[in-house]
Design a protein around this motif. Structure first.
Motif, PDB file in Angstrom:
ATOM      1  N   GLU B  38      52.044  63.678 117.003  1.00 53.51           N
ATOM      2  CA  GLU B  38      51.596  64.991 117.468  1.00 53.51           C
ATOM      3  C   GLU B  38      52.712  65.681 118.246  1.00 53.51           C
ATOM      4  O   GLU B  38      52.903  66.896 118.138  1.00 53.51           O
ATOM      5  N   ALA B  39      53.480  64.835 119.014  1.00 52.44           N
ATOM      6  CA  ALA B  39      54.605  65.404 119.763  1.00 52.44           C
ATOM      7  C   ALA B  39      55.627  66.033 118.795  1.00 52.44           C
ATOM      8  O   ALA B  39      56.109  67.146 119.019  1.00 52.44           O
ATOM      9  N   LEU B  40      55.911  65.326 117.675  1.00 47.80           N
ATOM     10  CA  LEU B  40      56.865  65.854 116.687  1.00 47.80           C
ATOM     11  C   LEU B  40      56.354  67.149 116.075  1.00 47.80           C
ATOM     12  O   LEU B  40      57.111  68.092 115.857  1.00 47.80           O
ATOM     13  N   ASP B  64      59.249  54.891 118.909  1.00 50.64           N
ATOM     14  CA  ASP B  64      59.466  55.591 117.624  1.00 50.64           C
ATOM     15  C   ASP B  64      59.763  57.070 117.824  1.00 50.64           C
ATOM     16  O   ASP B  64      60.650  57.636 117.177  1.00 50.64           O
ATOM     17  N   LEU B  65      59.000  57.658 118.782  1.00 55.95           N
ATOM     18  CA  LEU B  65      59.196  59.088 119.054  1.00 55.95           C
ATOM     19  C   LEU B  65      60.624  59.354 119.524  1.00 55.95           C
ATOM     20  O   LEU B  65      61.318  60.270 119.054  1.00 55.95           O
ATOM     21  N   GLN B  70      66.181  61.306 118.598  1.00 59.91           N
ATOM     22  CA  GLN B  70      67.615  61.079 118.649  1.00 59.91           C
ATOM     23  C   GLN B  70      68.264  61.274 117.280  1.00 59.91           C
ATOM     24  O   GLN B  70      69.437  61.622 117.165  1.00 59.91           O
ATOM     25  N   LYS B  71      67.426  61.021 116.242  1.00 56.11           N
ATOM     26  CA  LYS B  71      67.963  61.190 114.888  1.00 56.11           C
ATOM     27  C   LYS B  71      68.025  62.659 114.501  1.00 56.11           C
ATOM     28  O   LYS B  71      68.794  63.070 113.667  1.00 56.11           O
ATOM     29  N   PRO B  79      66.478  65.993 126.979  1.00 55.55           N
ATOM     30  CA  PRO B  79      66.366  64.767 127.783  1.00 55.55           C
ATOM     31  C   PRO B  79      64.987  64.100 127.592  1.00 55.55           C
ATOM     32  O   PRO B  79      63.970  64.783 127.563  1.00 55.55           O
ATOM     33  N   PHE B  80      65.009  62.798 127.413  1.00 55.15           N
ATOM     34  CA  PHE B  80      63.802  62.045 127.106  1.00 55.15           C
ATOM     35  C   PHE B  80      63.531  61.029 128.241  1.00 55.15           C
ATOM     36  O   PHE B  80      64.376  60.244 128.630  1.00 55.15           O
TER      37      PHE B  80
END
Lengths: 128, 579
Positions: B38-40, B64-65, B70-71, B79-80
């Motif tokens: 959902e974030a993506l 995974d998120l 990063q990909k 920033p994560f």
């Protein structure tokens, strides 16, 4: 001269008895039934001896003795108390009041004259 | 504030809400997502300045998120931050950072610290923009390696979760078992309580919302109402009289308010049939169905109160009786004292009145018998002698009766004097000499010493005369011996005759009044029957002494008088008392 005895006694029978005994012994008798009369007669007649009953109709024998001793009567008259009122202490009271001797009733008719003579002798200091 | 945009990812609503509110209050624009996918989706349409993500989430987890971001060339400069309560292992930390995350924050964090870290992360973004490849990111973590690491972390986390769930499950199971046990205990306890309550001889109640909610059998019996009539329908005030209500209301109010109420109080109850009864109420507050209620006991004290008042009445009555009786006794006592005085006066006057006539009876008969009034014949002499003798007997009786009544009335007090005993004994012997000589009897007096004595001389003489004249009267012949000795603290006088003597039976009757022993001498002797009785009374009650006798029939008697010896005898050579 005859000796005189004053008898103060309210009971007539006893009066007759004691009069008889004294008369037999040669006494001239004066009689009083009341105490006050007795006192008066003692002053007036100067008896040789007084025979005094204690229970009298007016004043009692102790009072009679006191009055006689206080009167003009001869201070040496022997007073012989004669009573059946024989309670303890009575004897002392009677002697204190002025009596010289004490004879208890009922009297012994044979002895009573001797007893009276004995008292008179003790007062007079001689035979009468 | 700058209104920077932050995307927060968490599968738990509350976590999302709390964090969202916090950040918005700081002026950030916040977007939320329930999991990685959902974030993506959000990031497809919306660029943000910072991503804060939980790790364990459905569909796509935090690792995974992060890797996806990063990909993605478009997203990799954002920033994560990992923000997690469950992945707390060092390995998680390292994995997170190796994926390119800026920070790895362990929940919970104080609000201020969290906000500082967020600002710090936003600052990093500014410093690294435009984006450069994150330090060694992709080259550092190869796909294969990530898959292994990721699998391992998720696996570890799952095991942990399962373990936690199992533990929670066991705990729940245990609690369920305990609840079951508790329920059993509770229902047993409840049953006990009910039985106790219903069997109780005391009324038990429970009141809630002003109405009776429970009454036991006793309360039903005492009040006369049924349980149905009372429970849920009647108030406790319906069970008492008007006069008792204010007190009851006050006490119930105080109890419910937690104020100091009376431990117990009395009130007057009113039964269904209108009968008045006395109650004693003991109250308490309890919880009933989660709310406070009043409970307690009602003790029927009617019988006790009645007994108490009867007792009180009885006591008053008794006191009254005692007072009355005391008054009666006081009056009786007064009367007796008066009678006693009269008696004394009677004795005194009798003494005179009875003896006066004896004077002429004895005097005149004596005169006639003496011959002083002339001769009398033999018959007259005989008859007059009888009159005289009877008169003497009557006089003796009068004297003894009067003496006796005086002693018995306690009117004779000893008048002690100090005197010589030998002189007294001589005097007594002298008095009796005449009678003794008639019988040709000699009276011997034996004394070893002159003894002084302190006692009532007249009364002692009376006693001695009595005994000695008896000795002469009741003897035909034989001498009489009078002995006086001192034995310890006692003076002992023995009078021994050689007369008719007495049997044991006769001795036992000797000191009784009006008893005259049968013998040939009795009639001639002419006693009153009071002499020895009076002598014993005088010895015991006036002189503090005693009299006793030893006798043998036909041989003689010995009378013994004992007196306390108050004075020491004086030794002397003279035997003055001897005849």
């Amino acid at each position: 001269m005859n000796k005189t005895a004053l008898i103060i006694e309210d009971n007539p029978d006893n009066m007759v008895l004691i009069c008889f005994i004294l008369e037999k012994s040669g006494y001239h008798i004066l009689q009083a039934v009341r105490g006050e009369d007795g006192v008066d007669m003692a002053v007036e007649h100067h008896p040789d001896v007084i025979i005094l009953d204690i229970q009298l109709p007016d004043i009692n024998g102790k009072e009679v003795a006191k009055r006689i001793r206080a009167s003009k009567a001869d201070a040496k008259i022997p007073i012989v108390a004669m009573t059946s009122f024989a309670m303890l202490g009575d004897k002392e009271e009677l002697l204190e009041a002025g009596c010289d001797g004490y004879i208890e009733k009922p009297i012994d008719a044979c002895k009573v004259m001797d007893q009276i003579q004995h008292v008179i002798q003790s007062v007079r200091g001689c035979a009468v | 504030m700058s209104g920077e945009r932050i995307l927060i990812v968490d599968d738990i609503d509350t976590n999302l809400e709390v964090l969202q509110r916090r950040l918005e209050r700081q002026g950030y624009q916040v977007f939320a997502a329930y999991h990685g996918q959902e974030a993506l989706d959000v990031l497809q349409n919306q660029m943000v300045d910072l991503i804060i993500s939980d790790i364990l989430m459905p569909v796509m987890d935090g690792y995974d998120l992060c890797r996806h971001c990063q990909k993605d060339e478009r997203l990799k400069h954002i920033p994560f931050l990992f923000y997690t309560a469950t992945y707390t292992d060092d390995k998680d930390h390292r994995l997170g950072l190796s994926l390119g995350a800026r920070m790895f924050i362990i929940k919970p964090q104080p609000r201020r610290d969290l906000l500082r870290l967020i600002e710090q992360a936003l600052g990093h973004k500014a410093s690294i923009e435009p984006s450069k490849p994150s330090p060694a990111a992709l080259s550092y973590i190869a796909e294969k390696e990530y898959t292994e690491l990721h699998g391992e972390r998720v696996g570890a986390k799952l095991e942990q979760k399962i373990e936690q769930l199992e533990r929670a499950n066991r705990l729940l199971q245990k609690q369920l078992n305990e609840d079951d046990k508790l329920r059993t205990v509770l229902s047993e306890s409840e049953a006990h309580y009910r039985i106790l309550s219903d069997a109780s001889p005391v009324g038990v109640y429970l009141i809630q919302d002003g109405l009776l909610q429970y009454v036991n059998q006793c309360l039903i019996d005492v009040t006369g109402y049924t349980a149905d009539e009372m429970i849920g329908k009647m108030t406790p005030l319906d069970l008492v009289t008007e006069a008792s209500r204010p007190l009851m209301i006050e006490q119930m109010r105080k109890r419910l308010a937690g104020e100091q109420a009376l431990a117990h109080y009395s009130c007057q109850g009113l039964t269904k049939s209108g009968e008045l009864i006395d109650f004693e109420v003991h109250g308490a507050v309890v919880m009933h169905q989660g709310r406070p209620a009043l409970t307690g006991t009602l003790l029927d004290v009617t019988a006790r109160k009645r007994a108490e008042s009867e007792l009180e009445e009885y006591r008053n009555h008794l006191e009254e009786q005692v007072e009355q009786r005391t008054a009666e006794l006081a009056k009786a006592n007064e009367h007796l004292q008066e009678l006693d005085k009269l008696k004394s006066m009677f004795i005194a006057s009798m003494s005179h009145e009875l003896r006066t006539p004896m004077n002429s009876i004895l005097g005149f008969t004596d005169l006639i018998l003496q011959g002083m009034t002339g001769d009398i014949n033999d018959i007259q002499r005989d008859q007059l002698t009888r009159v005289n003798r009877s008169g003497r007997h009557l006089l003796a009786l009068i004297t003894d009766v009067i003496d006796l009544s005086k002693v018995e009335a306690g009117k004779v007090a000893a008048i002690p004097t100090d005197f010589a005993l030998p002189a007294l004994l001589s005097e007594v012997i002298q008095d009796i000499q005449f009678e003794a000589e008639k019988k040709a009897m000699v009276i011997h007096l034996q004394l070893d010493e002159v003894m002084d004595i302190f006692t009532d001389r007249q009364r002692l003489m009376q006693c001695l005369l009595n005994i000695l004249s008896n000795a002469v009267k009741y003897s035909k012949q034989g001498d009489i011996v009078v002995t006086a000795t001192k034995q310890g603290q006692e003076l002992v006088i023995d009078i021994q005759d050689h007369g008719i003597g007495m049997s044991e039976e006769q001795v036992s009757l000797l000191f009784k009044p009006f008893v005259r022993l049968d013998s040939e001498l009795t009639v001639k002797a002419g006693g009153t029957g009071l002499g020895l009785y009076l002598t014993q009374k005088l010895m015991q009650e006036v002189l503090d002494g005693s009299i006793s006798v030893r006798s043998q029939s036909g041989i003689g008697s010995c009378f013994t008088l004992r007196l306390p010896c108050h004075l020491k005898p004086k030794k002397t050579n003279l035997n003055r008392g001897e005849k």
